[in-house]
Design a protein around this motif. Structure first.
Motif, PDB file in Angstrom:
ATOM      1  N   TRP A  24       0.848  -1.199   0.000  1.00  0.00           N
ATOM      2  CA  TRP A  24       0.000   0.000   0.000  1.00  0.00           C
ATOM      3  C   TRP A  24       0.877   1.240   0.000  1.00  0.00           C
ATOM      4  N   VAL A  25       0.443   2.242  -0.753  1.00  0.00           N
ATOM      5  CA  VAL A  25       1.168   3.513  -0.852  1.00  0.00           C
ATOM      6  C   VAL A  25       0.218   4.643  -0.481  1.00  0.00           C
ATOM      7  N   LEU A  26       0.662   5.471   0.447  1.00  0.00           N
ATOM      8  CA  LEU A  26      -0.100   6.651   0.850  1.00  0.00           C
ATOM      9  C   LEU A  26       0.563   7.873   0.219  1.00  0.00           C
ATOM     10  N   ASP A  27      -0.110   8.454  -0.762  1.00  0.00           N
ATOM     11  CA  ASP A  27       0.383   9.645  -1.471  1.00  0.00           C
ATOM     12  C   ASP A  27      -0.174  10.870  -0.756  1.00  0.00           C
ATOM     13  N   VAL A  28       0.699  11.612  -0.080  1.00  0.00           N
ATOM     14  CA  VAL A  28       0.281  12.705   0.807  1.00  0.00           C
ATOM     15  C   VAL A  28       0.455  14.035   0.104  1.00  0.00           C
ATOM     16  N   ASP A  29      -0.536  14.887   0.210  1.00  0.00           N
ATOM     17  CA  ASP A  29      -0.448  16.257  -0.294  1.00  0.00           C
ATOM     18  C   ASP A  29      -0.907  17.200   0.809  1.00  0.00           C
ATOM     19  N   ILE A  30      -0.007  18.061   1.273  1.00  0.00           N
ATOM     20  CA  ILE A  30      -0.331  19.057   2.304  1.00  0.00           C
ATOM     21  C   ILE A  30      -0.827  20.314   1.607  1.00  0.00           C
ATOM     22  N   ARG A  31      -2.043  20.696   1.904  1.00  0.00           N
ATOM     23  CA  ARG A  31      -2.680  21.805   1.201  1.00  0.00           C
ATOM     24  C   ARG A  31      -1.981  23.130   1.532  1.00  0.00           C
ATOM     25  N   GLU A  79      -3.129  21.057   6.886  1.00  0.00           N
ATOM     26  CA  GLU A  79      -4.282  20.264   6.468  1.00  0.00           C
ATOM     27  C   GLU A  79      -3.922  19.433   5.247  1.00  0.00           C
ATOM     28  N   LEU A  80      -4.360  18.181   5.252  1.00  0.00           N
ATOM     29  CA  LEU A  80      -4.169  17.320   4.092  1.00  0.00           C
ATOM     30  C   LEU A  80      -5.210  17.642   3.028  1.00  0.00           C
ATOM     31  N   HIS A  81      -4.767  17.635   1.775  1.00  0.00           N
ATOM     32  CA  HIS A  81      -5.707  17.869   0.684  1.00  0.00           C
ATOM     33  C   HIS A  81      -6.639  16.666   0.590  1.00  0.00           C
ATOM     34  N   THR A 133      -4.655  13.602  -1.521  1.00  0.00           N
ATOM     35  CA  THR A 133      -4.107  12.612  -0.591  1.00  0.00           C
ATOM     36  C   THR A 133      -4.856  11.294  -0.796  1.00  0.00           C
ATOM     37  N   ARG A 134      -4.141  10.262  -1.276  1.00  0.00           N
ATOM     38  CA  ARG A 134      -4.791   9.009  -1.661  1.00  0.00           C
ATOM     39  C   ARG A 134      -4.041   7.821  -1.075  1.00  0.00           C
ATOM     40  N   LEU A 135      -4.809   6.787  -0.740  1.00  0.00           N
ATOM     41  CA  LEU A 135      -4.253   5.491  -0.361  1.00  0.00           C
ATOM     42  C   LEU A 135      -4.551   4.522  -1.495  1.00  0.00           C
ATOM     43  N   LEU A 136      -3.529   3.934  -2.087  1.00  0.00           N
ATOM     44  CA  LEU A 136      -3.725   3.051  -3.234  1.00  0.00           C
ATOM     45  C   LEU A 136      -2.940   1.757  -3.061  1.00  0.00           C
ATOM     46  N   GLU A 137      -3.489   0.723  -3.637  1.00  0.00           N
ATOM     47  CA  GLU A 137      -2.836  -0.583  -3.599  1.00  0.00           C
ATOM     48  C   GLU A 137      -1.735  -0.597  -4.643  1.00  0.00           C
ATOM     49  N   ARG A 186      -9.791 -10.177  -7.532  1.00  0.00           N
ATOM     50  CA  ARG A 186     -11.030  -9.533  -7.077  1.00  0.00           C
ATOM     51  C   ARG A 186     -11.860  -8.988  -8.233  1.00  0.00           C
ATOM     52  N   GLY A 187     -11.316  -9.059  -9.436  1.00  0.00           N
ATOM     53  CA  GLY A 187     -12.039  -8.532 -10.588  1.00  0.00           C
ATOM     54  C   GLY A 187     -11.884  -7.036 -10.762  1.00  0.00           C
ATOM     55  N   ASP A 188     -10.900  -6.430 -10.101  1.00  0.00           N
ATOM     56  CA  ASP A 188     -10.672  -4.990 -10.226  1.00  0.00           C
ATOM     57  C   ASP A 188      -9.758  -4.687 -11.410  1.00  0.00           C
ATOM     58  N   LYS A 189      -9.635  -3.408 -11.700  1.00  0.00           N
ATOM     59  CA  LYS A 189      -8.774  -2.975 -12.793  1.00  0.00           C
ATOM     60  C   LYS A 189      -7.310  -3.013 -12.350  1.00  0.00           C
ATOM     61  N   LYS A 190      -6.426  -2.549 -13.240  1.00  0.00           N
ATOM     62  CA  LYS A 190      -5.006  -2.519 -12.934  1.00  0.00           C
ATOM     63  C   LYS A 190      -4.729  -1.616 -11.722  1.00  0.00           C
ATOM     64  N   PRO A 191      -3.607  -1.828 -11.050  1.00  0.00           N
ATOM     65  CA  PRO A 191      -3.277  -0.953  -9.911  1.00  0.00           C
ATOM     66  C   PRO A 191      -3.205   0.509 -10.331  1.00  0.00           C
ATOM     67  N   GLU A 192      -3.640   1.375  -9.439  1.00  0.00           N
ATOM     68  CA  GLU A 192      -3.576   2.808  -9.708  1.00  0.00           C
ATOM     69  C   GLU A 192      -2.130   3.278  -9.752  1.00  0.00           C
ATOM     70  N   THR A 193      -1.937   4.423 -10.373  1.00  0.00           N
ATOM     71  CA  THR A 193      -0.614   5.045 -10.441  1.00  0.00           C
ATOM     72  C   THR A 193      -0.589   6.279  -9.538  1.00  0.00           C
ATOM     73  N   PHE A 194       0.594   6.743  -9.213  1.00  0.00           N
ATOM     74  CA  PHE A 194       0.730   7.976  -8.435  1.00  0.00           C
ATOM     75  C   PHE A 194       1.918   8.764  -8.964  1.00  0.00           C
ATOM     76  N   ASP A 195       1.889  10.074  -8.725  1.00  0.00           N
ATOM     77  CA  ASP A 195       2.929  10.978  -9.207  1.00  0.00           C
ATOM     78  C   ASP A 195       3.801  11.429  -8.047  1.00  0.00           C
ATOM     79  N   PHE A 196       5.104  11.521  -8.323  1.00  0.00           N
ATOM     80  CA  PHE A 196       6.053  12.002  -7.319  1.00  0.00           C
ATOM     81  C   PHE A 196       7.238  12.641  -8.031  1.00  0.00           C
ATOM     82  N   LEU A 197       7.440  13.928  -7.766  1.00  0.00           N
ATOM     83  CA  LEU A 197       8.581  14.680  -8.304  1.00  0.00           C
ATOM     84  C   LEU A 197       8.675  14.596  -9.826  1.00  0.00           C
TER      85      LEU A 197
END
Length: 492
Positions: free
Chosen positions: A208-215, A335-337, A341-345, A357-368
């Protein structure tokens, strides 16, 4: 070089020994030749400046050593390092000569014209407490989402003093900062953080990846909290007083000076260090303690300024950390946006688990500036694909298109050299392994823009691909990978 008192060192003298016998009186022509070295030439000679830089570095060695061995000691006498004329001079020559001017409209060249007098006066004002911080000139730049990002442009003297102060304070805080903090630190850069994240995602137990954005982080830093954090280590009242001056200097916008009660202006020389100190006490120390006390599985944190990514083995840990981090940051007016701010598998088994589970491909996230994707190698082994962030590339191409239109009448060699520099800079940052397709796509887009611009130079300005390819081969470098694989530079 100059003493702290303001007096110059004795000039170096070239001596011509007399040929007369011992005890004889030399003639006037045989007297020792005495030629004083012009003041400040020491600072303009690269070799002598290197010696001076080493000497200034040694002056801070004692502070650095004490900060490393005792993380609780408070430093009471630091300001004399800031108003040291030699340190001010060395830092002045490190500033950008073409930097934007502040509210006083003083640029590098005009300040350099009377450098010795200007630095003596600045040092004296800093020493006796007569230095006054000027308001920050605010400008706005476009963001990818259509909004405007405010940037602060300080005066040259404020920039100079802030940079020296940041250098002195960094000696104390560098041993304090955690290894997972990479932003605006000496010897660390964006690719160090990117490589550490890639190695963590590929080699550690991450699901699990927690992508944090501080507003609006830089705009919401609380001044009182920041000063309390700094006072943990800094007991020199003159340092605290000048930090308050910069924080309270105000912002000049539309001809009016607006008071600043919160936040630090992005663009100031001292702002990156203050941001690191704020998050060190508000987030980093707490996160390191939380990991030791509450995490049941693996946990890894990578932070570059206010860009934060956390990797977890178990979702329960990630959910609990997110809830408690929200409460923790609220104590310091952050404050977190809620959307960004997302938690993704994400991880080695993410694709398989989601497929079951029949879900789609894993989500992507952006960093730098990179989009991170769960992928596989040609042999079917799990890997992290890092590709250039699409919005960043599109924004750059839009900027290039506008600039090419403005320079439509420039000579072809001049345009070719400029576009070559743009591509080399792009490759230097985005040239990571497995990103060659994105580099080639960007180069093709630049070539297409150049062809389109050349076709507008006249009514008969159509350019064939044959002619354009000759220009491209002459001026535009081919796409190339500039960085090694992450595990070659970083180990877990």
């Amino acid at each position: 070089m100059i003493h702290d008192s303001g007096e110059s060192y004795t000039p170096i003298r070239a001596r011509t020994p007399s040929n007369n016998a011992e005890g004889a009186t030399p003639s006037a022509a045989e007297m020792d030749e005495q030629r004083g070295v012009p003041k400040w030439n020491l600072h303009r000679d690269p070799k002598l400046r290197a010696l001076l830089r080493a000497s200034l570095h040694e002056k801070l060695a004692g502070i650095r050593h004490l900060a490393q061995i005792d993380h609780t000691v408070q430093f009471t006498t630091l300001w004399h390092h800031v108003y040291d004329c030699d340190r001010l001079a060395e830092t002045f020559f490190a500033l950008r000569k073409d930097g934007a001017v502040g509210v006083d409209q003083v640029d590098w060249a005009s300040y350099d014209a009377r450098l010795e007098a200007n630095l003596r006066d600045l040092s004296a004002r800093l020493q006796r407490g007569a230095y006054r911080a000027s308001p920050v000139r605010r400008v706005f730049i476009d963001k990818m989402d259509g909004r405007k990002r405010p940037l602060g442009i300080t005066t040259l003297e404020d920039k100079l003093v802030q940079r020296v102060t940041s250098e002195v304070l960094s000696v104390i805080y560098e041993p304090e900062f955690h290894d997972f903090s990479y932003g605006f630190r000496p010897g660390r850069g964006q690719h160090d953080a990117l490589d550490q994240l890639a190695v963590t995602l590929e080699q550690e137990k991450v699901n699990w990846v927690l992508d944090v954005d501080i507003r609006a982080f830089f705009d919401t830093i609380d001044h009182d909290c920041l000063l309390r954090f700094i006072e943990h280590r800094i007991a020199d009242t003159r340092v605290i007083r000048h930090l308050k001056k910069w924080l309270k200097a105000g912002v000049l916008e539309d001809g009016e000076v607006q008071a600043t009660e919160i936040g630090t202006p992005q663009g100031g020389s001292i702002s990156p260090l203050l941001a690191n100190i704020y998050l060190h006490y508000a987030l980093d120390n707490w996160a390191a303690l939380w990991k030791r006390q509450y995490a049941h599985g693996e946990m890894k944190m990578i932070r570059y300024a206010d860009d934060v990514v956390l990797c977890f083995q178990y979702r329960a840990d990630a959910d609990r950390f997110r809830r408690e981090m929200t409460e923790r940051l609220a104590q310091f007016h952050l404050e977190l946006h809620p959307v960004k701010t997302r938690l993704l598998e994400f991880g080695r088994f993410a694709a398989r688990e989601r497929r079951h589970r029949g879900d789609k491909k894993p989500e992507t996230f952006d960093f730098l500036g990179f989009t991170h994707i769960c992928g596989v190698t040609r042999t079917g082994k799990y890997c992290v694909l890092r590709t250039s962030r699409r919005k960043k590339v599109q924004a750059k191409l839009k900027e290039l298109s506008q600039t090419l239109r403005q320079r439509i009448s420039d000579p072809l060699p001049q345009i070719g050299r400029w576009l070559g520099q743009v591509l080399r800079g792009h490759y230097q940052y985005y040239g990571v392994p497995r990103n060659i397709c994105a580099l080639k796509s960007f180069r093709y887009a630049v070539v297409s823009l150049w062809k389109k611009t050349l076709g507008r130079r006249s009514q008969k300005g159509y350019v064939t691909w044959e002619r354009l390819n000759r220009l491209v081969r002459t001026w535009l470098p081919p796409a190339a990978i500039k960085h090694p694989y992450p595990d070659q530079r970083v180990t877990v």
